[in-house]
Enzyme design. Structure first.
Site, PDB file in Angstrom:
ATOM      1  N   HIS A 216      53.180  -6.038 -81.803  1.00  0.00           N
ATOM      2  CA  HIS A 216      52.747  -5.359 -80.583  1.00  0.00           C
ATOM      3  C   HIS A 216      53.011  -3.858 -80.703  1.00  0.00           C
ATOM      4  O   HIS A 216      53.430  -3.368 -81.749  1.00  0.00           O
ATOM      5  CB  HIS A 216      53.501  -5.928 -79.376  1.00  0.00           C
ATOM      6  CG  HIS A 216      53.075  -7.313 -78.988  1.00  0.00           C
ATOM      7  ND1 HIS A 216      52.426  -7.600 -77.802  1.00  0.00           N
ATOM      8  CD2 HIS A 216      53.210  -8.506 -79.628  1.00  0.00           C
ATOM      9  CE1 HIS A 216      52.179  -8.893 -77.727  1.00  0.00           C
ATOM     10  NE2 HIS A 216      52.650  -9.465 -78.829  1.00  0.00           N
ATOM     11  N   GLU A 308      57.724  -4.881 -81.713  1.00  0.00           N
ATOM     12  CA  GLU A 308      57.124  -3.704 -81.074  1.00  0.00           C
ATOM     13  C   GLU A 308      57.248  -2.556 -82.069  1.00  0.00           C
ATOM     14  O   GLU A 308      58.357  -2.179 -82.453  1.00  0.00           O
ATOM     15  CB  GLU A 308      57.853  -3.381 -79.772  1.00  0.00           C
ATOM     16  CG  GLU A 308      57.863  -4.498 -78.746  1.00  0.00           C
ATOM     17  CD  GLU A 308      56.573  -4.574 -77.939  1.00  0.00           C
ATOM     18  OE1 GLU A 308      55.718  -3.667 -78.106  1.00  0.00           O
ATOM     19  OE2 GLU A 308      56.427  -5.516 -77.141  1.00  0.00           O
TER      20      GLU A 308
END
Length: 457
Positions: A216, A308
């Site tokens: 992500h 992330e």
């Protein structure tokens, strides 16, 4: 895209094949062409396949790396990377495309580490789970892209809030008694999910994945389960609290392995946030219901974390090269983490493999099951464990096993029918497959490097 300076090009060539990586954004057609290009360059170790289609009919293409593409080899673990779940978070998509090119090129150059990796692991790479959302985000471009434009799929659904909510069942079972593993899907689950989500769930059910990560953007941190806290709100406010799994120590170790192999994630200070060691328990950050990370852990044998990877959800092309160099070692090292703990084959008294036999670890309330051929994989930290294998209608078998820091320990079990019960009460196991001859082909250990050293260029 501006050209890479010639000095840097020479450096990349010295690093072994990295010059083949294309540092630009790939639209859907470009992604498809690149995957098939990699397959054409490495046809004997790759396979391009589609796990399903998006709302608008785009294929969800995956690229497999293996010395036997399309085949699960006994005692060879299955690994997956998933990118671009949120269509506007594009760095993971580009890193996975680059990883595909890199693995092929390094294999052709006979990089020993990459050759071992591909010969001992079946690797599945899905660069984009949300191709429809990506096209919407890409139409905006990196400069004018709205923060949420393209995040959802074509039906406006956030795919990371779209999996069946198994956490609720798990928390109920935790209080009243019941499993927190291999929780079955609700009867009407297909009516609750989007086409992309359904495709991924069927993919998970068809392949016995052991370790995975989904990529992500919007922060720089490795996020591990549980993502959903036990209580969502207190007096109208969202409540966040550390919500560990029974494998909390293992998940922290897996997350740190990525963070410390990454160029700067481990430093903690990124994007205006601070995460010690560059990792965080998902629920202690913010609670996510119906997320893919928890679903992996609660429904399958797979240990999944969320990476992330960038402050900017849609970074400009000139930043892709730096991001690739910052993530390259971490992406490879994390795949290698699938080779730890224990593995083996569950056999019956006729040397047939049990599908669905249960492997339990004393002191860790989360079981795994054997695959279709009877082989199993259980990720564990170094230590000594009591390991028990069970199957319906058969007596259990327990072994004391010491796990080291490197190669997985192979521990096989042979179960015999429980003659103390009436045969009418015995539930027959799934149709067995012969594993005896395949098992002879494998040595006791995988001989896999687990020291996290940089790539041998």
């Amino acid at each position: 895209m501006s050209e890479v300076p010639s000095v840097l090009c020479r450096l990349l060539l010295l690093l072994g094949g990295v010059a083949s990586v294309t540092f630009h954004h790939h639209r859907y057609d470009g992604l498809m062409r690149t995957l098939y290009k990699v397959h054409n360059e490495c046809p004997h170790i790759t396979r391009v396949y589609s796990i399903g289609r998006s709302v608008k009919g785009r294929h969800l293409y995956a690229l497999e790396f293996s010395d036997s593409p399309g085949i699960h080899e006994l005692l060879e673990p299955e690994f997956k990377y998933v990118g671009n779940m949120h269509g506007n978070e594009v760095l993971g998509r580009e890193l996975l495309i680059q990883l595909c090119e890199f693995l092929c090129e390094e294999y052709r150059q006979r990089n020993e580490r990459i050759v071992r990796l591909i010969h001992n692991t079946r690797i599945h790479i899905l660069p984009s789970m949300n191709p429809d959302g990506y096209e919407v985000a890409a139409d905006q471009g990196p400069d004018s892209n709205g923060y949420l434009v393209g995040r959802n799929n074509a039906n406006g659904i956030d795919l990371n809030r779209n999996f069946p909510d198994l956490n609720t069942y798990m928390y109920y079972n935790d209080k009243h008694g019941g499993p927190n593993h291999h929780i079955p899907l609700p009867d009407n689950w297909r009516n609750q999910v989007e086409p992309e989500t359904e495709a991924v769930i069927k993919w998970m059910d068809s392949i016995n994945f052991i370790l995975s990560a989904n990529l992500h953007g919007g922060a720089v941190v490795a996020n591990y389960p549980y993502d959903k806290s036990r209580e969502h709100r207190v007096r109208g406010f969202r409540r966040t609290a550390n919500t560990p799994t029974p494998d909390d120590k293992l998940f922290k170790k897996l997350s740190k392995d990525y963070s410390y192999a990454h160029g700067w994630m481990h430093l903690g200070w990124n994007c205006g946030d601070y995460f010690p060691d560059g990792i965080i328990n998902g629920a202690s950050w913010y609670s996510v219901s119906k997320g893919m990370q928890d679903f992996n852990y609660l429904h399958t044998n797979c240990f999944d974390i969320t990476l992330e990877l960038s402050c900017n959800k849609f970074p400009p092309e000139e930043e892709l090269q730096r991001e690739w160099l910052g993530n390259r070692e971490a992406l490879i090292s994390f795949i290698e983490e699938v080779h730890q703990g224990i593995k083996g084959v569950i056999l019956d008294e006729n040397n047939n493999g049990f599908a669905g036999a249960v492997i339990s670890i004393d002191g860790i309330a989360h079981d795994v099951t054997s695959g279709k051929q009877g082989d199993y994989f259980r990720l564990l930290l170094p230590g000594t464990y009591e390991v028990t294998a069970t199957a319906p209608g058969y007596g259990s078998e327990t072994r004391t096993v010491t796990v080291g820091p490197a190669d997985p320990k192979q521990v096989n079990f042979q179960l015999r029918k429980d003659t103390t019960k009436e045969s009418s009460q015995q539930k027959p196991p799934a149709k067995p497959s012969s594993a005896k001859n395949l098992l002879k082909k494998h040595t006791l250990f995988s001989h896999f490097p687990m020291d996290g050293h940089p790539l041998d260029f």
